[in-house]
Design an enzyme around this catalytic site. Sequence first.
Site, PDB file in Angstrom:
ATOM      1  N   THR A  10       0.847  -1.217   0.000  1.00 42.06           N
ATOM      2  CA  THR A  10       0.000   0.000   0.000  1.00 42.06           C
ATOM      3  C   THR A  10       0.872   1.253   0.000  1.00 42.06           C
ATOM      4  O   THR A  10       0.506   2.260  -0.574  1.00 42.06           O
ATOM      5  CB  THR A  10      -0.939   0.032   1.226  1.00 42.06           C
ATOM      6  OG1 THR A  10      -0.166  -0.100   2.422  1.00 42.06           O
ATOM      7  CG2 THR A  10      -1.978  -1.085   1.137  1.00 42.06           C
ATOM      8  N   PHE A  17      -6.849  -5.247  -0.083  1.00 40.24           N
ATOM      9  CA  PHE A  17      -8.162  -5.810  -0.412  1.00 40.24           C
ATOM     10  C   PHE A  17      -9.240  -5.499   0.619  1.00 40.24           C
ATOM     11  O   PHE A  17     -10.397  -5.270   0.260  1.00 40.24           O
ATOM     12  CB  PHE A  17      -8.033  -7.345  -0.555  1.00 40.24           C
ATOM     13  CG  PHE A  17      -7.172  -7.743  -1.715  1.00 40.24           C
ATOM     14  CD1 PHE A  17      -5.826  -8.022  -1.544  1.00 40.24           C
ATOM     15  CD2 PHE A  17      -7.708  -7.794  -3.002  1.00 40.24           C
ATOM     16  CE1 PHE A  17      -5.021  -8.363  -2.631  1.00 40.24           C
ATOM     17  CE2 PHE A  17      -6.911  -8.142  -4.094  1.00 40.24           C
ATOM     18  CZ  PHE A  17      -5.565  -8.423  -3.905  1.00 40.24           C
ATOM     19  N   ILE A  85       0.873 -10.206  -6.126  1.00 39.18           N
ATOM     20  CA  ILE A  85       1.133 -10.525  -7.548  1.00 39.18           C
ATOM     21  C   ILE A  85       1.911  -9.397  -8.225  1.00 39.18           C
ATOM     22  O   ILE A  85       2.063  -9.401  -9.447  1.00 39.18           O
ATOM     23  CB  ILE A  85      -0.213 -10.725  -8.300  1.00 39.18           C
ATOM     24  CG1 ILE A  85      -1.057  -9.448  -8.241  1.00 39.18           C
ATOM     25  CG2 ILE A  85      -0.978 -11.919  -7.731  1.00 39.18           C
ATOM     26  CD1 ILE A  85      -2.148  -9.350  -9.275  1.00 39.18           C
ATOM     27  N   ASP A  86       2.382  -8.416  -7.406  1.00 37.59           N
ATOM     28  CA  ASP A  86       2.923  -7.184  -7.997  1.00 37.59           C
ATOM     29  C   ASP A  86       4.407  -7.251  -8.341  1.00 37.59           C
ATOM     30  O   ASP A  86       4.935  -6.331  -8.977  1.00 37.59           O
ATOM     31  CB  ASP A  86       2.651  -5.990  -7.056  1.00 37.59           C
ATOM     32  CG  ASP A  86       3.164  -6.225  -5.628  1.00 37.59           C
ATOM     33  OD1 ASP A  86       2.499  -5.771  -4.682  1.00 37.59           O
ATOM     34  OD2 ASP A  86       4.222  -6.873  -5.466  1.00 37.59           O
ATOM     35  N   HIS A 103       0.115 -16.895  -4.980  1.00 38.52           N
ATOM     36  CA  HIS A 103      -1.092 -16.483  -5.718  1.00 38.52           C
ATOM     37  C   HIS A 103      -0.741 -16.084  -7.144  1.00 38.52           C
ATOM     38  O   HIS A 103      -1.489 -15.367  -7.802  1.00 38.52           O
ATOM     39  CB  HIS A 103      -1.821 -15.345  -4.987  1.00 38.52           C
ATOM     40  CG  HIS A 103      -2.507 -15.833  -3.740  1.00 38.52           C
ATOM     41  ND1 HIS A 103      -2.894 -14.988  -2.732  1.00 38.52           N
ATOM     42  CD2 HIS A 103      -2.845 -17.083  -3.326  1.00 38.52           C
ATOM     43  CE1 HIS A 103      -3.449 -15.694  -1.768  1.00 38.52           C
ATOM     44  NE2 HIS A 103      -3.427 -16.958  -2.098  1.00 38.52           N
ATOM     45  N   CYS A 111      -2.008 -19.198 -21.181  1.00 41.36           N
ATOM     46  CA  CYS A 111      -3.134 -19.960 -21.718  1.00 41.36           C
ATOM     47  C   CYS A 111      -3.456 -21.085 -20.741  1.00 41.36           C
ATOM     48  O   CYS A 111      -2.562 -21.837 -20.322  1.00 41.36           O
ATOM     49  CB  CYS A 111      -2.768 -20.569 -23.074  1.00 41.36           C
ATOM     50  SG  CYS A 111      -4.035 -21.692 -23.700  1.00 41.36           S
ATOM     51  N   CYS A 114      -2.836 -24.685 -22.864  1.00 46.03           N
ATOM     52  CA  CYS A 114      -1.500 -25.196 -23.253  1.00 46.03           C
ATOM     53  C   CYS A 114      -0.361 -24.563 -22.462  1.00 46.03           C
ATOM     54  O   CYS A 114       0.793 -24.962 -22.607  1.00 46.03           O
ATOM     55  CB  CYS A 114      -1.279 -24.957 -24.753  1.00 46.03           C
ATOM     56  SG  CYS A 114      -1.013 -23.224 -25.194  1.00 46.03           S
ATOM     57  N   CYS A 139      -3.069 -22.089 -29.345  1.00 49.18           N
ATOM     58  CA  CYS A 139      -4.060 -23.191 -29.409  1.00 49.18           C
ATOM     59  C   CYS A 139      -5.500 -22.712 -29.375  1.00 49.18           C
ATOM     60  O   CYS A 139      -6.427 -23.527 -29.428  1.00 49.18           O
ATOM     61  CB  CYS A 139      -3.826 -24.163 -28.234  1.00 49.18           C
ATOM     62  SG  CYS A 139      -4.447 -23.537 -26.661  1.00 49.18           S
TER      63      CYS A 139
HETATM   64  N1  APR Z   1       1.170  -0.912   7.324  1.00 49.74           N
HETATM   65  C1  APR Z   1       0.698  -1.935   8.092  1.00 49.74           C
HETATM   66  N2  APR Z   1      -0.381  -2.679   7.739  1.00 49.74           N
HETATM   67  C2  APR Z   1      -1.017  -2.351   6.590  1.00 49.74           C
HETATM   68  C3  APR Z   1      -0.592  -1.299   5.755  1.00 49.74           C
HETATM   69  C4  APR Z   1       0.557  -0.572   6.161  1.00 49.74           C
HETATM   70  N3  APR Z   1       1.047   0.437   5.428  1.00 49.74           N
HETATM   71  N4  APR Z   1      -1.448  -1.233   4.682  1.00 49.74           N
HETATM   72  C5  APR Z   1      -2.373  -2.201   4.864  1.00 49.74           C
HETATM   73  N5  APR Z   1      -2.113  -2.880   6.001  1.00 49.74           N
HETATM   74  C6  APR Z   1      -2.823  -4.062   6.529  1.00 49.74           C
HETATM   75  C7  APR Z   1      -4.323  -3.919   6.592  1.00 49.74           C
HETATM   76  O1  APR Z   1      -4.709  -3.447   7.867  1.00 49.74           O
HETATM   77  C8  APR Z   1      -4.807  -5.362   6.358  1.00 49.74           C
HETATM   78  O2  APR Z   1      -5.047  -6.025   7.576  1.00 49.74           O
HETATM   79  O3  APR Z   1      -2.570  -5.104   5.600  1.00 49.74           O
HETATM   80  C9  APR Z   1      -3.640  -6.044   5.635  1.00 49.74           C
HETATM   81  C10 APR Z   1      -3.982  -6.428   4.207  1.00 49.74           C
HETATM   82  O4  APR Z   1      -4.983  -7.420   4.271  1.00 49.74           O
HETATM   83  P1  APR Z   1      -5.815  -7.786   2.962  1.00 49.74           P
HETATM   84  O5  APR Z   1      -6.273  -6.553   2.298  1.00 49.74           O
HETATM   85  O6  APR Z   1      -6.831  -8.816   3.382  1.00 49.74           O
HETATM   86  O7  APR Z   1      -4.750  -8.448   1.977  1.00 49.74           O
HETATM   87  P2  APR Z   1      -4.140  -9.914   2.043  1.00 49.74           P
HETATM   88  O8  APR Z   1      -4.082 -10.409   3.454  1.00 49.74           O
HETATM   89  O9  APR Z   1      -2.894  -9.898   1.278  1.00 49.74           O
HETATM   90  O10 APR Z   1      -5.237 -10.776   1.238  1.00 49.74           O
HETATM   91  C11 APR Z   1      -4.916 -12.131   0.996  1.00 49.74           C
HETATM   92  O11 APR Z   1      -6.847 -12.306  -0.429  1.00 49.74           O
HETATM   93  O12 APR Z   1      -8.179 -11.427  -2.032  1.00 49.74           O
HETATM   94  C12 APR Z   1      -7.176 -12.327  -1.799  1.00 49.74           C
HETATM   95  O13 APR Z   1      -5.629 -13.035  -3.409  1.00 49.74           O
HETATM   96  C13 APR Z   1      -5.943 -11.962  -2.575  1.00 49.74           C
HETATM   97  O14 APR Z   1      -3.647 -12.308  -1.931  1.00 49.74           O
HETATM   98  C14 APR Z   1      -4.887 -11.767  -1.508  1.00 49.74           C
HETATM   99  C15 APR Z   1      -5.453 -12.539  -0.342  1.00 49.74           C
END
Ligand code: APR
Length: 234
Positions: A10, A17, A85-86, A103, A111, A114, A139
Amino acid sequence: MVFTGAGISTESGIPDFRSPGGFWTRHKPIAYADFLASAETRLEAWRRFLTIHDTIRAANPGPGHRAIAGLVARGHVACVITQNIDGLDVAAGVPRDRIIEIHGSGTHARCLACGERHEIAWVRDVISSTAAAPACTACGGIVKSATVSFGQPMPEAEMAAARAATLNADLFLAIGSSLQVFPAAGFPVLASHNRTPLVIINREETGLDGLAVLVLRGEIGPLMEELMARLDEP
Ligand code: APR
């Protein structure tokens, strides 16, 4: 070892998410079965992905990614399991053979029939010229970003490597994840059950705080920079 979630990216401008304003607060996930079943759904999924991809390709590694690269370089971290995934861990300097992307990766497409690799730039061209989801040039099969969607089988090799790394770890450091999504969140659980100390760094409470020997509640960048500064103290 280190286990990362969207929270570590972030500070690089990529929304997570489940925080307020996070991706799932604005969109309902498209399940893998729905992606396979409908060309319209595939087009919608691709349009969403390309928006995310715009953000990813403009992003630079943040202080958390850089700190992890420093820990790997100093020999303190053997392996990074990431749910992200970044590709920002590799961009920060973590060697590719130290990263397990459970992930998948948003840097390219595949694809589903294939396995042929396709570039995102090509997908963009196809969608802008045909207004339809792309088909494999080799394919004719369905092409999807190389990420793992809800309901899609997890990558076997990566899951096996993540399990081995977890069982081999002296310490399991989970950073920036709400630890709500399984099977990924099963690795910190496995560590804890295997008597490997679990440390969680996260802004908010997670689903696994009760298993942690230590929870650092705060912003990842400043916490990780302080950790690195202490490591460098004589
Ligand atoms: N510092 C500390 N914590 C942070 C910060 C920051 N700068 N920014 C966000 N967070 C915390 C949020 O409070 C949250 O609890 O990171 C956590 C991110 O949680 P999610 O948004 O649920 O992301 P994640 O745990 O990676 O999700 C897992 O869910 O949707 C699927 O495939 C997707 O890989 C993802 C998986």
